[in-house]
Motif scaffolding. Sequence first.
Motif, PDB file in Angstrom:
ATOM      1  N   ALA A   1      27.609  28.114  43.575  1.00 53.41           N
ATOM      2  CA  ALA A   1      27.676  27.478  44.883  1.00 53.41           C
ATOM      3  C   ALA A   1      28.817  26.474  44.989  1.00 53.41           C
ATOM      4  O   ALA A   1      29.297  26.209  46.091  1.00 53.41           O
ATOM      5  N   ASN A   2      29.281  25.937  43.864  1.00 52.76           N
ATOM      6  CA  ASN A   2      30.236  24.832  43.918  1.00 52.76           C
ATOM      7  C   ASN A   2      31.599  25.087  43.298  1.00 52.76           C
ATOM      8  O   ASN A   2      32.550  24.398  43.628  1.00 52.76           O
ATOM      9  N   GLU A   3      31.706  26.037  42.406  1.00 50.07           N
ATOM     10  CA  GLU A   3      32.975  26.282  41.739  1.00 50.07           C
ATOM     11  C   GLU A   3      33.755  27.361  42.476  1.00 50.07           C
ATOM     12  O   GLU A   3      33.175  28.296  43.012  1.00 50.07           O
ATOM     13  N   PRO A   4      35.092  27.215  42.505  1.00 46.13           N
ATOM     14  CA  PRO A   4      35.902  28.208  43.225  1.00 46.13           C
ATOM     15  C   PRO A   4      35.866  29.562  42.522  1.00 46.13           C
ATOM     16  O   PRO A   4      35.986  29.644  41.300  1.00 46.13           O
ATOM     17  N   ARG A   5      35.672  30.614  43.336  1.00 46.10           N
ATOM     18  CA  ARG A   5      35.667  31.977  42.815  1.00 46.10           C
ATOM     19  C   ARG A   5      36.495  32.861  43.730  1.00 46.10           C
ATOM     20  O   ARG A   5      36.447  32.729  44.952  1.00 46.10           O
TER      21      ARG A   5
ATOM     22  N   LEU B   1      52.775  42.742  38.353  1.00 41.77           N
ATOM     23  CA  LEU B   1      52.050  41.723  39.117  1.00 41.77           C
ATOM     24  C   LEU B   1      51.079  42.352  40.104  1.00 41.77           C
ATOM     25  O   LEU B   1      50.011  41.798  40.368  1.00 41.77           O
ATOM     26  N   ALA B   2      51.440  43.509  40.628  1.00 36.88           N
ATOM     27  CA  ALA B   2      50.587  44.188  41.610  1.00 36.88           C
ATOM     28  C   ALA B   2      49.287  44.683  40.999  1.00 36.88           C
ATOM     29  O   ALA B   2      48.337  44.988  41.726  1.00 36.88           O
ATOM     30  N   GLN B   3      49.210  44.738  39.687  1.00 39.50           N
ATOM     31  CA  GLN B   3      48.016  45.241  39.008  1.00 39.50           C
ATOM     32  C   GLN B   3      46.985  44.141  38.725  1.00 39.50           C
ATOM     33  O   GLN B   3      46.150  44.283  37.839  1.00 39.50           O
ATOM     34  N   VAL B   4      47.010  43.075  39.477  1.00 45.37           N
ATOM     35  CA  VAL B   4      46.072  41.961  39.274  1.00 45.37           C
ATOM     36  C   VAL B   4      44.642  42.411  39.550  1.00 45.37           C
ATOM     37  O   VAL B   4      44.391  43.182  40.477  1.00 45.37           O
ATOM     38  N   GLN B   5      43.716  41.940  38.718  1.00 45.53           N
ATOM     39  CA  GLN B   5      42.294  42.239  38.868  1.00 45.53           C
ATOM     40  C   GLN B   5      41.514  40.930  38.893  1.00 45.53           C
ATOM     41  O   GLN B   5      41.827  40.003  38.144  1.00 45.53           O
ATOM     42  N   VAL B   6      40.497  40.867  39.733  1.00 44.63           N
ATOM     43  CA  VAL B   6      39.562  39.749  39.720  1.00 44.63           C
ATOM     44  C   VAL B   6      38.527  40.042  38.647  1.00 44.63           C
ATOM     45  O   VAL B   6      37.964  41.131  38.610  1.00 44.63           O
ATOM     46  N   ILE B   7      38.296  39.081  37.755  1.00 42.85           N
ATOM     47  CA  ILE B   7      37.355  39.285  36.649  1.00 42.85           C
ATOM     48  C   ILE B   7      36.341  38.141  36.591  1.00 42.85           C
ATOM     49  O   ILE B   7      36.505  37.115  37.254  1.00 42.85           O
ATOM     50  N   GLY B   8      35.323  38.336  35.777  1.00 46.79           N
ATOM     51  CA  GLY B   8      34.361  37.281  35.498  1.00 46.79           C
ATOM     52  C   GLY B   8      33.650  36.746  36.724  1.00 46.79           C
ATOM     53  O   GLY B   8      33.563  35.537  36.915  1.00 46.79           O
ATOM     54  N   ASN B   9      33.170  37.648  37.565  1.00 48.12           N
ATOM     55  CA  ASN B   9      32.481  37.250  38.801  1.00 48.12           C
ATOM     56  C   ASN B   9      33.334  36.359  39.689  1.00 48.12           C
ATOM     57  O   ASN B   9      32.827  35.484  40.388  1.00 48.12           O
TER      58      ASN B   9
END
Length: 102
Positions: free
Chosen positions: A21-25, A66-74
Amino acid sequence: MTPSNTVDIRAAIARGRIARANEPRAASACFDAQSGRITIELENGCVFAFPPGLVQDLVTATPAQLAQVQVIGNGYGLHWEALDADIAIASLLATNNGQRSV
Protein backbone atom coordinates in the motif's frame (compact mmCIF):
# COMPACT_ATOMS: atom_id res chain seq x y z
CA MET A 1 1.84 -25.48 12.71
CA THR A 2 2.56 -24.05 16.15
CA PRO A 3 0.76 -20.99 17.50
CA SER A 4 3.95 -18.92 17.32
CA ASN A 5 4.40 -19.82 13.63
CA THR A 6 0.83 -18.76 12.95
CA VAL A 7 1.46 -15.40 14.64
CA ASP A 8 4.68 -14.93 12.63
CA ILE A 9 2.90 -15.70 9.37
CA ARG A 10 0.05 -13.30 10.15
CA ALA A 11 2.54 -10.57 11.07
CA ALA A 12 4.45 -11.11 7.82
CA ILE A 13 1.24 -10.93 5.80
CA ALA A 14 0.29 -7.68 7.56
CA ARG A 15 3.73 -6.18 6.81
CA GLY A 16 3.35 -7.19 3.18
CA ARG A 17 -0.02 -5.46 2.92
CA ILE A 18 1.44 -2.28 4.40
CA ALA A 19 4.40 -2.40 2.01
CA ARG A 20 2.15 -2.95 -1.03
CA ALA A 21 0.00 0.00 0.00
CA ASN A 22 2.87 2.40 0.67
CA GLU A 23 5.95 1.49 -1.34
CA PRO A 24 6.31 2.48 -5.00
CA ARG A 25 5.71 -0.35 -7.46
CA ALA A 26 5.86 -0.36 -11.24
CA ALA A 27 2.79 -1.31 -13.21
CA SER A 28 4.70 -1.09 -16.51
CA ALA A 29 7.97 0.09 -17.99
CA CYS A 30 9.25 0.76 -21.48
CA PHE A 31 12.10 2.42 -23.34
CA ASP A 32 10.96 5.39 -25.43
CA ALA A 33 13.49 5.60 -28.26
CA GLN A 34 12.22 9.03 -29.34
CA SER A 35 12.93 10.68 -25.98
CA GLY A 36 15.79 8.32 -25.09
CA ARG A 37 14.24 7.66 -21.67
CA ILE A 38 12.97 4.70 -19.74
CA THR A 39 9.42 5.41 -18.62
CA ILE A 40 7.86 3.70 -15.63
CA GLU A 41 4.18 3.90 -14.78
CA LEU A 42 3.66 3.29 -11.08
CA GLU A 43 0.67 1.44 -9.70
CA ASN A 44 -0.58 4.69 -8.13
CA GLY A 45 -0.81 6.27 -11.59
CA CYS A 46 2.32 8.42 -11.37
CA VAL A 47 4.79 8.29 -14.24
CA PHE A 48 8.55 8.53 -13.85
CA ALA A 49 11.10 8.74 -16.67
CA PHE A 50 14.87 8.80 -16.63
CA PRO A 51 17.73 8.72 -19.13
CA PRO A 52 19.45 5.32 -18.97
CA GLY A 53 22.87 6.97 -18.89
CA LEU A 54 22.24 7.87 -15.26
CA VAL A 55 22.30 4.19 -14.26
CA GLN A 56 25.69 2.50 -14.27
CA ASP A 57 24.42 -0.84 -15.57
CA LEU A 58 22.64 0.83 -18.51
CA VAL A 59 25.30 3.29 -19.71
CA THR A 60 26.53 1.16 -22.62
CA ALA A 61 23.19 -0.46 -23.49
CA THR A 62 21.83 -0.26 -27.01
CA PRO A 63 18.28 0.93 -27.69
CA ALA A 64 17.33 -2.66 -28.58
CA GLN A 65 18.64 -3.89 -25.22
CA LEU A 66 16.90 -1.09 -23.31
CA ALA A 67 13.62 -1.96 -25.01
CA GLN A 68 13.72 -5.40 -23.37
CA VAL A 69 12.95 -4.01 -19.90
CA GLN A 70 10.80 -6.23 -17.67
CA VAL A 71 8.93 -5.40 -14.48
CA ILE A 72 9.92 -7.94 -11.81
CA GLY A 73 9.29 -8.72 -8.16
CA ASN A 74 5.63 -7.68 -8.06
CA GLY A 75 6.60 -4.27 -9.42
CA TYR A 76 9.47 -3.56 -7.03
CA GLY A 77 12.15 -3.72 -9.73
CA LEU A 78 13.15 -3.64 -13.37
CA HIS A 79 15.25 -6.24 -15.17
CA TRP A 80 17.17 -6.39 -18.44
CA GLU A 81 18.07 -10.01 -19.21
CA ALA A 82 20.63 -9.27 -21.95
CA LEU A 83 22.41 -6.80 -19.67
CA ASP A 84 22.08 -8.88 -16.50
CA ALA A 85 20.88 -5.66 -14.88
CA ASP A 86 18.36 -5.18 -12.08
CA ILE A 87 17.22 -1.86 -10.65
CA ALA A 88 14.97 -1.31 -7.64
CA ILE A 89 12.13 1.15 -8.18
CA ALA A 90 12.65 2.62 -4.71
CA SER A 91 16.32 3.30 -5.55
CA LEU A 92 15.40 5.14 -8.71
CA LEU A 93 12.83 7.26 -6.92
CA ALA A 94 15.24 7.97 -4.08
CA THR A 95 17.43 9.62 -6.72
CA ASN A 96 20.52 7.53 -6.22
CA ASN A 97 20.16 6.66 -9.91
CA GLY A 98 19.96 2.93 -9.40
CA GLN A 99 23.57 2.65 -8.31
CA ARG A 100 24.41 -0.32 -6.16
CA SER A 101 25.58 0.61 -2.71
CA VAL A 102 29.05 -0.51 -1.81
